[in-house]
Design a protein around this motif. Structure first.
Motif, PDB file in Angstrom:
ATOM      1  N   LYS A 447       0.837  -1.201   0.000  1.00  0.00           N
ATOM      2  CA  LYS A 447       0.000   0.000   0.000  1.00  0.00           C
ATOM      3  C   LYS A 447       0.870   1.248   0.000  1.00  0.00           C
ATOM      4  O   LYS A 447       0.599   2.211  -0.718  1.00  0.00           O
ATOM      5  N   ALA A 448       1.918   1.219   0.822  1.00  0.00           N
ATOM      6  CA  ALA A 448       2.814   2.374   0.894  1.00  0.00           C
ATOM      7  C   ALA A 448       3.413   2.647  -0.477  1.00  0.00           C
ATOM      8  O   ALA A 448       3.541   3.791  -0.910  1.00  0.00           O
ATOM      9  N   ARG A 449       3.730   1.567  -1.195  1.00  0.00           N
ATOM     10  CA  ARG A 449       4.343   1.718  -2.501  1.00  0.00           C
ATOM     11  C   ARG A 449       3.342   2.308  -3.501  1.00  0.00           C
ATOM     12  O   ARG A 449       3.683   3.164  -4.303  1.00  0.00           O
ATOM     13  N   SER A 450       2.086   1.860  -3.429  1.00  0.00           N
ATOM     14  CA  SER A 450       1.066   2.411  -4.323  1.00  0.00           C
ATOM     15  C   SER A 450       0.860   3.892  -4.070  1.00  0.00           C
ATOM     16  O   SER A 450       0.814   4.698  -5.002  1.00  0.00           O
ATOM     17  N   VAL A 451       0.726   4.247  -2.792  1.00  0.00           N
ATOM     18  CA  VAL A 451       0.509   5.651  -2.432  1.00  0.00           C
ATOM     19  C   VAL A 451       1.662   6.504  -2.937  1.00  0.00           C
ATOM     20  O   VAL A 451       1.470   7.554  -3.561  1.00  0.00           O
ATOM     21  N   LEU A 452       2.872   6.027  -2.691  1.00  0.00           N
ATOM     22  CA  LEU A 452       4.053   6.758  -3.130  1.00  0.00           C
ATOM     23  C   LEU A 452       4.052   6.934  -4.648  1.00  0.00           C
ATOM     24  O   LEU A 452       4.313   8.033  -5.159  1.00  0.00           O
ATOM     25  N   SER A 453       3.736   5.848  -5.368  1.00  0.00           N
ATOM     26  CA  SER A 453       3.784   5.912  -6.825  1.00  0.00           C
ATOM     27  C   SER A 453       2.743   6.887  -7.367  1.00  0.00           C
ATOM     28  O   SER A 453       3.022   7.661  -8.281  1.00  0.00           O
ATOM     29  N   ILE A 454       1.531   6.861  -6.793  1.00  0.00           N
ATOM     30  CA  ILE A 454       0.486   7.788  -7.238  1.00  0.00           C
ATOM     31  C   ILE A 454       0.933   9.223  -6.985  1.00  0.00           C
ATOM     32  O   ILE A 454       0.865  10.093  -7.856  1.00  0.00           O
ATOM     33  N   LEU A 455       1.432   9.449  -5.771  1.00  0.00           N
ATOM     34  CA  LEU A 455       1.829  10.795  -5.373  1.00  0.00           C
ATOM     35  C   LEU A 455       2.906  11.356  -6.297  1.00  0.00           C
ATOM     36  O   LEU A 455       2.817  12.487  -6.775  1.00  0.00           O
ATOM     37  N   LEU A 456       3.916  10.556  -6.562  1.00  0.00           N
ATOM     38  CA  LEU A 456       5.015  11.102  -7.355  1.00  0.00           C
ATOM     39  C   LEU A 456       4.654  11.238  -8.833  1.00  0.00           C
ATOM     40  O   LEU A 456       5.091  12.182  -9.480  1.00  0.00           O
ATOM     41  N   THR A 457       3.819  10.322  -9.343  1.00  0.00           N
ATOM     42  CA  THR A 457       3.487  10.460 -10.764  1.00  0.00           C
ATOM     43  C   THR A 457       2.624  11.691 -11.002  1.00  0.00           C
ATOM     44  O   THR A 457       2.735  12.334 -12.036  1.00  0.00           O
ATOM     45  N   ILE A 458       1.769  12.036 -10.041  1.00  0.00           N
ATOM     46  CA  ILE A 458       0.906  13.200 -10.258  1.00  0.00           C
ATOM     47  C   ILE A 458       1.632  14.510  -9.986  1.00  0.00           C
ATOM     48  O   ILE A 458       1.576  15.434 -10.788  1.00  0.00           O
TER      49      ILE A 458
END
Lengths: 661, 81
Positions: A447-458
């Motif tokens: 989950k932490a990885r998903s959140v991080l990936s969404i945050l940085l891509t946007i």
């Protein structure tokens, strides 16, 4: 599949131990070499010829043990057992011998021929440890090659050995597996007997394992490869019930009558017993072959490390490093933009002269005026930005400063639900999202990885986007502070909201901090080259094509139907319908958004709003593909929804707040 | 006591942890029962702890450190070791 004359060699070892360096020396190919744990997240392969024998070398992901807890461990385990590996080169860190040998002992269980590359003997010596390679070889039963791979020392010996072994396969040596305590051995023996009856054998292997290794693997409650067992559901059930018997103590071995859960070895789980015994064995083995001299003096490196590892002066120092890195990037970009523009000016003038002579044909004139723009922006702004950022990143990775930044950033990032390791993908995102999303694997929680990936891509603008936005500011006087300020605000708000979805245990950091070292020029150059060569083949053509394409569409009046949306978009967002195309096109490549805008007649205010909307809009196509592959479709859908909402909100708020300028 | 209560410079030995599997991540980093550790730094505002274990430097989040039982070695026995 492998052919008869081919030898398959697997490099196995801990993260950051020098596997990739050994690989580069052996094959001359460019595997990326890095200094933070988790870089070799994908398998790298290369081939070389020795005495007419083709050798295929597989560089496996860095792992600390062969338990199947992580993706990397499972991948390595599969490669070793299913790829018919002829030889394992176990790269061992001489300066962390005790811990490295745990994996070595597990590898010996697999009964695959092996040699040990004892790397970083210089580091060990520096901290006062002399390691007897002969002793290690005697105790493990496999050849040991001491080396300092980054300096190329000891690699020739390894290469000569491999060449010899190409002509005489009799060299191949299976090592000596470790022996557990009598009680544990008794359990393993009985388990083996049961498994032999249960599991069909393929030659002398069962499910690709030697019987003993399979017994130990299952005793340690490791999940066997699901794919392997899926074909045989009955076998799966039998093995699972056997595992359950052992953990509940209903399985009785010959040594005692009480069952394993009550084994006098301790109240611990049987899985823990084998792990603990292996740890102890690794400790003993290390102690036997290590001679500690008292000559260890506090080196310069150790002194700097202890300063950087303390919160003070460590944190300010690391912030300073980050600040100067980015100041350096900006300086380089300013410097190079002028130089490149000047250098290209004759070509620009040539096209200008051409355009007047073909004014009669609308398509030709559009083509002629669009081509110089299409080249100028990527070459003068985007390309220098990529060079500068990738150079800084390569140096920071190579020195071991990045993991230290992770420790320093841990507390700062915790409100966003991600551990300190997230700083690495976050910084990389300023270069390019693609390596950033890949390196998010350094964050172990899903989950932490998903959140991080969404945050940085946007929210984080990549080097190319920053370059393109800078172009926007130059052409229309768009306000960069407003554009970046709104990205930062979105980062904070979106991060705080998404962070709520990360479970507590995934926020916690557990990370090795590698020793500092001076950056190696060839490492940095290889990495720079690998990352930049994609620019000319992929990025430049796309930039030029879009620029030219949009120009032509504009000149032919195709986009004028969008003027119908002008009323709505000007009212709510303060930009015209055509600028919305630019925002939408960023879903293909984000930096193309500003490039499209540059071909439109815009006011500074419009350019600012559209630029701000672009800098928090949909992730680009390559990033989207990776996002789905790494984190699943759900994550991609969330990212798209969040990005669309956020981008429109930013447009709306800026339109409401910004004065006309 | 638990790992998070140690101060910089203090030495301790890791005790057996309850549960299994979840701790393997710590095992991988060398934080096994019986391992002697020394705290190098403790980051402020409940930030991570930096420790030395088996010649390696490891950073552990505060919440995770709270779950790791340790026995503190007093300075004397720490020095004789």
């Amino acid at each position: 599949m492998k052919s008869a004359e081919e030898l398959v060699i697997a490099l196995v070892g801990q993260p950051n131990v020098g596997k990739s360096v050994v690989m580069n020396h052996l094959t001359g190919a460019g595997a990326v070499v890095s200094n933070y744990p988790g870089t070799t997240v994908e398998l790298t392969e290369a081939e070389f010829n020795a005495q007419g024998t083709r050798m295929r070398i597989i560089d496996t992901p860095g792992i600390y043990s062969l338990h199947s807890d992580t993706e990397e461990q499972r991948v390595t385990h599969r490669v070793l057992l299913e790829d018919e590996v002829d030889l394992i080169i176990n790269v061992v860190d001489a300066s962390h011998l005790e811990r490295s040998l745990y994996l070595t002992l597990q590898l010996l269980d697999l009964e695959i021929p092996m040699i040990i590359a004892l790397n970083q003997v210089d580091m060990a010596k520096e901290s006062g440890m002399i390691i007897s390679d002969q002793g290690l070889s005697d105790l493990t039963g496999v050849p040991v090659f001491p080396m300092v791979a980054v300096k190329g020392e000891g690699l020739q010996e390894l290469k000569t050995y491999l060449q010899g072994f190409a002509s005489h396969r009799t060299y191949l040596k299976v090592g000596r597996p470790m022996v557990f305590s009598p009680q544990v051995e008794a359990v393993i023996g009985q388990f083996e007997e049961r498994l032999a009856a249960l599991v069909p054998s393929d030659g002398n292997r069962h499910l690709s394992h030697p019987l003993r290794a399979l017994a130990i693997h299952l005793l340690e409650h490791d999940r066997l490869d699901e794919a392997l067992l899926a074909a045989e559901p009955e076998l799966k059930d039998a093995i699972e019930s056997l595992q359950k018997d052992i953990s509940q103590g209903t399985y009785v071995c010959k040594e005692c009558f009480r069952g394993c859960a009550f084994c006098p070895r301790g109240q611990e789980h049987p899985a823990l017993v084998t792990c603990l015994e292996r740890t102890q064995a690794a400790r003993d083995l290390a102690a036997k072959v290590t001679h500690r001299s008292n000559l260890a003096t506090a080196s310069m490196r150790a002194k700097i490390e202890s300063l950087l590892d303390a919160p003070f002066p460590g944190i300010p120092a690391l912030i300073a490093v980050a600040f100067f890195s980015f100041a350096g990037v900006r300086w380089f970009m300013d410097l190079s933009e002028e130089a490149v523009t000047t250098a290209l000016s004759p070509i620009t003038r040539l096209f200008l002269a051409l355009s007047s002579s073909v004014a009669s044909s609308p398509i030709l004139s559009a083509l002629v005026s669009a081509i110089p723009d299409g080249f100028l922006i990527p070459l003068s702004i985007v390309f220098p930005a990529m060079i500068a950022i990738y150079t800084v990143m390569a140096v920071l990775e190579d020195t071991g400063l990045l993991p230290r930044m992770a420790v320093a950033a841990d507390r700062l990032l915790s409100p966003f639900g991600v551990p300190g390791q997230a700083i690495i993908p976050l910084i990389l995102a300023f270069g390019c999202k693609v390596p950033a999303v890949l390196s998010a694997r350094a964050v172990p929680g899903k989950k932490a990885r998903s959140v991080l990936s969404i945050l940085l891509t946007i929210t984080i603008p990549c080097a190319a986007t920053m370059g393109a936005l800078a172009g926007l500011s130059q052409k229309f006087g768009a306000n960069l502070a407003v554009m970046y300020g709104s990205s930062a605000a979105v980062f904070l708000l979106l991060g705080l909201v998404l962070g709520q979805f990360v479970p507590r245990e995934e926020r916690e950091m557990a990370l090795e901090v590698p020793p500092l070292r001076a950056p190696q020029l060839d490492n940095v150059l290889v990495k720079l080259w690998m990352r930049l060569r994609g620019f000319f083949s992929h990025v430049l053509p796309i930039l030029v094509l879009t620029s030219v394409g949009i120009r032509i569409l504009l000149d032919l009046g195709v986009l004028s139907f969008l003027a119908g949306f002008d009323k709505i978009s000007v009212r709510f967002l303060g930009i015209r319908g055509q600028s919305l195309v630019a925002v939408a096109i960023s879903a293909v490549q984000r930096y193309m958004g500003p490039v499209v805008l540059m071909n439109l007649p815009l006011s500074a205010r419009e350019a600012t709003i559209a630029g701000a909307m672009i800098s928090v809009s949909l992730p680009c196509l390559p990033t989207s593909v990776l996002l789905a592959r790494e984190n699943g479709w759900r994550t991609l859908v969330i990212a798209y929804a969040a990005a669309s909402a956020v981008s429109l909100c930013i447009g709306f708020f800026l339109n409401a707040l910004l004065p006309v300028f | 006591m638990t790992l998070d209560q140690l101060r910089p410079g203090e030495r301790a030995v890791v005790q057996t942890m309850a549960g299994q599997g979840a701790n393997r991540r710590l095992y991988d980093l060398g934080l096994l029962p019986g391992t002697e550790i020394q705290v190098i730094a403790s980051h402020p505002f409940r930030g991570p702890l930096v420790l030395k274990a088996q010649d390696a430097v490891i950073a552990v989040g505060r919440g995770l450190a709270r779950k790791i039982p340790v026995t503190r070695l007093d300075m004397k026995s720490g020095d004789t070791k």
